[in-house]
Write a protein that holds these residues in place. Structure first.
Motif, PDB file in Angstrom:
ATOM      1  N   HIS A 107      -4.044  -1.827  -3.670  1.00 54.23           N
ATOM      2  CA  HIS A 107      -2.851  -1.496  -2.892  1.00 54.23           C
ATOM      3  C   HIS A 107      -2.913  -0.016  -2.574  1.00 54.23           C
ATOM      4  O   HIS A 107      -3.382   0.780  -3.393  1.00 54.23           O
ATOM      5  CB  HIS A 107      -1.570  -1.755  -3.687  1.00 54.23           C
ATOM      6  N   LYS A 109      -0.907   3.245   0.093  1.00 54.65           N
ATOM      7  CA  LYS A 109       0.173   3.632   0.999  1.00 54.65           C
ATOM      8  C   LYS A 109      -0.439   4.127   2.299  1.00 54.65           C
ATOM      9  O   LYS A 109      -1.555   4.675   2.309  1.00 54.65           O
ATOM     10  CB  LYS A 109       1.006   4.769   0.399  1.00 54.65           C
ATOM     11  N   ASN A 110       0.292   3.990   3.377  1.00 52.86           N
ATOM     12  CA  ASN A 110      -0.166   4.509   4.656  1.00 52.86           C
ATOM     13  C   ASN A 110      -0.383   6.019   4.576  1.00 52.86           C
ATOM     14  O   ASN A 110      -1.263   6.556   5.253  1.00 52.86           O
ATOM     15  CB  ASN A 110       0.845   4.167   5.755  1.00 52.86           C
ATOM     16  N   THR A 129       1.525  -6.774   3.129  1.00 54.41           N
ATOM     17  CA  THR A 129       2.271  -5.586   2.743  1.00 54.41           C
ATOM     18  C   THR A 129       3.408  -6.020   1.828  1.00 54.41           C
ATOM     19  O   THR A 129       3.762  -7.190   1.776  1.00 54.41           O
ATOM     20  CB  THR A 129       2.869  -4.853   3.958  1.00 54.41           C
ATOM     21  N   THR A 131       7.090  -4.047  -0.397  1.00 53.04           N
ATOM     22  CA  THR A 131       7.844  -2.853  -0.748  1.00 53.04           C
ATOM     23  C   THR A 131       7.919  -2.795  -2.262  1.00 53.04           C
ATOM     24  O   THR A 131       8.334  -3.765  -2.904  1.00 53.04           O
ATOM     25  CB  THR A 131       9.258  -2.908  -0.126  1.00 53.04           C
ATOM     26  N   ASP A 132       7.498  -1.658  -2.837  1.00 52.90           N
ATOM     27  CA  ASP A 132       7.468  -1.534  -4.291  1.00 52.90           C
ATOM     28  C   ASP A 132       8.862  -1.257  -4.865  1.00 52.90           C
ATOM     29  O   ASP A 132       9.846  -1.172  -4.124  1.00 52.90           O
ATOM     30  CB  ASP A 132       6.443  -0.490  -4.735  1.00 52.90           C
ATOM     31  N   GLU A 136       9.071   1.940  -1.510  1.00 59.72           N
ATOM     32  CA  GLU A 136       7.989   2.426  -0.655  1.00 59.72           C
ATOM     33  C   GLU A 136       7.114   1.275  -0.171  1.00 59.72           C
ATOM     34  O   GLU A 136       6.734   0.417  -0.964  1.00 59.72           O
ATOM     35  CB  GLU A 136       7.121   3.420  -1.426  1.00 59.72           C
ATOM     36  N   PRO A 137       6.776   1.256   1.112  1.00 51.17           N
ATOM     37  CA  PRO A 137       5.884   0.202   1.614  1.00 51.17           C
ATOM     38  C   PRO A 137       4.460   0.404   1.114  1.00 51.17           C
ATOM     39  O   PRO A 137       3.968   1.527   1.039  1.00 51.17           O
ATOM     40  CB  PRO A 137       5.960   0.343   3.135  1.00 51.17           C
ATOM     41  N   LYS A 138       3.802  -0.698   0.758  1.00 43.71           N
ATOM     42  CA  LYS A 138       2.413  -0.673   0.286  1.00 43.71           C
ATOM     43  C   LYS A 138       1.592  -1.644   1.132  1.00 43.71           C
ATOM     44  O   LYS A 138       2.090  -2.679   1.579  1.00 43.71           O
ATOM     45  CB  LYS A 138       2.328  -1.102  -1.181  1.00 43.71           C
TER      46      LYS A 138
END
Length: 146
Positions: A107, A109-110, A129, A131-132, A136-138
Motif C-alpha cells: 500500500h 500514498k499518492n 484504493t 481510506t485508512d 488518508e487515501p491509500k
C-alpha cells in the motif's frame, strides 16, 4: 553497497540503526515500528549498507499462505537516487520467490510518488484504493511473482 537479508527480528544493534533511519525518513514511529514488528509472521528485512552505515531497509511479512506484504521501506535522504530502493525491492522479491510466495502486495500514498513509480516500474498493478484509519487515501498494489 552491501545488502544483508534478515529473517525475523534483527539483533539489537541492527534494530537500533534501522529505527534511527526510520525516524530520519518518516520523522516518527520508531517505537511503533519495533512493537509492530514483534506481531508479524515470517518477517523478512533487506538492509542496505554503505560501508558500515545502514542507509536503507525494506521490511515485509507473510499475510497468509503464499502471500507476502511489503510493509515499510526507507532510504537515507543523503543516499537517494542511487538505486538503493530498487536494489532492496529486487532483493525482497527474490527472497519471496525462493520462499514460495506467489503474490506480493503493498500500500502507498499518492504523495509518496517515488515509491508508487518504483512499484509500477517493477510489475505491480493497482488493484484498488481504500481510506485508512486516519482518513488518508491509500493505493493498493499487487504483483504476481513468477
Amino acid at each position: 553497497m552491501n545488502i544483508t537479508n534478515i529473517t525475523g527480528i534483527p539483533d539489537e544493534k541492527t534494530m537500533n540503526e534501522m529505527l534511527l533511519l526510520h525516524e530520519r525518513v518518516f520523522g516518527y514511529g520508531a517505537d511503533e515500528l519495533r512493537n509492530e514488528l514483534e506481531k508479524k509472521h515470517n518477517i523478512h528485512i533487506a538492509i542496505a549498507y554503505d560501508e558500515a552505515s545502514l542507509v536503507g531497509y525494506k521490511i515485509g511479512y507473510e499475510r497468509k499462505s503464499h502471500h507476502f506484504y511489503s510493509w515499510l521501506g526507507g532510504v537515507d535522504p543523503n543516499h537517494r537516487n542511487k538505486g538503493i530502493g530498487q536494489t532492496l525491492l529486487m532483493e525482497q522479491h527474490d527472497w519471496c520467490m525462493k520462499n514460495g510466495y506467489e503474490t506480493i502486495r503493498t500500500h502507498t500514498k499518492n504523495s509518496f510518488r517515488s515509491m508508487l513509480i518504483l512499484n509500477l516500474k517493477n510489475g505491480f498493478d493497482v488493484i484498488g484504493t481504500f481510506t485508512d484509519r486516519k482518513g488518508e487515501p491509500k493505493i493498493i498494489l499487487e504483483k504476481i511473482l513468477k
